[in-house]
Design a protein around this motif. Structure first.
Motif, short mmCIF file in Angstrom:
data_model
loop_
_atom_site.label_atom_id
_atom_site.label_comp_id
_atom_site.label_asym_id
_atom_site.label_seq_id
_atom_site.Cartn_x
_atom_site.Cartn_y
_atom_site.Cartn_z
N SER A 170 0.84 -1.19 0.00
CA SER A 170 0.00 0.00 0.00
C SER A 170 0.88 1.24 0.00
O SER A 170 2.02 1.20 0.41
CB SER A 170 -0.93 0.01 1.21
OG SER A 170 -0.18 0.06 2.40
N ILE A 171 0.32 2.35 -0.46
CA ILE A 171 1.06 3.60 -0.51
C ILE A 171 0.96 4.31 0.83
O ILE A 171 -0.10 4.42 1.40
CB ILE A 171 0.51 4.51 -1.62
CG1 ILE A 171 0.72 3.82 -2.96
CG2 ILE A 171 1.12 5.89 -1.58
CD1 ILE A 171 0.09 4.54 -4.12
N GLY A 172 2.06 4.84 1.30
CA GLY A 172 2.06 5.66 2.50
C GLY A 172 1.90 4.84 3.76
O GLY A 172 1.99 3.63 3.77
N SER A 173 1.63 5.57 4.87
CA SER A 173 1.41 4.91 6.14
C SER A 173 0.30 5.65 6.88
O SER A 173 -0.08 6.74 6.52
CB SER A 173 2.68 4.90 6.97
OG SER A 173 3.04 6.22 7.31
N HIS A 191 3.58 -1.54 8.64
CA HIS A 191 3.77 -0.17 9.09
C HIS A 191 3.01 0.16 10.38
O HIS A 191 3.19 1.22 10.94
CB HIS A 191 3.46 0.84 7.98
CG HIS A 191 2.03 0.91 7.58
ND1 HIS A 191 1.06 1.48 8.35
CD2 HIS A 191 1.42 0.48 6.46
CE1 HIS A 191 -0.09 1.40 7.71
NE2 HIS A 191 0.10 0.79 6.57
N LYS A 228 2.17 -3.22 4.63
CA LYS A 228 3.40 -2.45 4.58
C LYS A 228 3.41 -1.64 3.29
O LYS A 228 2.60 -1.86 2.39
CB LYS A 228 4.63 -3.34 4.70
CG LYS A 228 4.89 -4.29 3.54
CD LYS A 228 6.13 -5.10 3.84
CE LYS A 228 6.54 -5.97 2.66
NZ LYS A 228 7.76 -6.71 2.97
N SER A 229 4.30 -0.69 3.18
CA SER A 229 4.34 0.21 2.03
C SER A 229 4.62 -0.54 0.74
O SER A 229 5.32 -1.53 0.73
CB SER A 229 5.41 1.29 2.24
OG SER A 229 5.05 2.09 3.33
#
Length: 185
Positions: free
Chosen positions: A18-21, A50, A68-69
């Protein structure tokens, strides 16, 4: 996606990209084309996720996922309600070190269930200042107990603060802020 088996729990963990946190857990999260539902906290550090937020997915009972990213879009849905879904829910918390300090959002009527090792921990409801400083515990509050699982009904809107009062546990991260019918700060 990468599938991993959690040996201690005997369930599959999906490490989706996934993008970002996120600084808090989403009640529901879409990653790619899949909708995930928040089920509680667990130590996910060995999987490099994350956060310690753990989710399930419809149609795969018993599975638990963390993220996680990576390169798939992740969308948080804290106010999502599936057709026929009740406003109230049940959230199981694996009450261990490093669960927080974090904030989670829940709807009024939600049951929080604190699961912990008996005679090693406890759960105390605190004021904001005591939560921030890990203070305000009475002599009784510092003793471990055998009340696990301990259930709190979140029947009032507002901010609520919980921590383990056993010496050193709150400062080691055994605390959580619960925002009922409101966003986390």
């Amino acid at each position: 996606p990468i599938l991993k088996r959690l040996p201690a729990l005997g369930v599959i963990l999906l490490v989706s990209l996934s993008i970002g946190s996120e600084d808090e857990c989403c009640q529901h999260k879409t990653v790619g084309d899949h909708l995930y539902h928040y089920v509680g906290w667990d130590d996910t550090s060995q999987y490099n996720c994350h956060s310690n937020c753990v989710y399930s997915i419809d149609g795969k009972p018993g599975n638990r996922f963390c993220f996680k990213s990576g390169n798939e879009k992740s969308v948080c849905h804290n106010d999502y309600e599936a057709p026929g879904e009740s406003q109230a829910s049940e959230i199981n918390l694996n009450w261990t070190f490093h669960i927080g300090p974090k904030c989670i959002t829940v709807k009024k009527g939600t049951s929080l269930i604190f699961n912990y090792k008996e005679q090693q921990h406890n759960v105390n409801k605190l004021t904001l200042s005591d939560y921030k400083g890990c203070t305000g515990f009475t002599k009784q509050d510092t003793k471990p107990n055998s009340l696990s699982p301990l259930k709190y009904m979140m029947n009032t809107s507002g901010d609520f603060y919980f921590a383990c009062g056993v010496p050193g546990h709150c400062s080691a991260g055994m605390r959580i802020h619960v925002a009922v019918d409101r966003a986390c700060p």
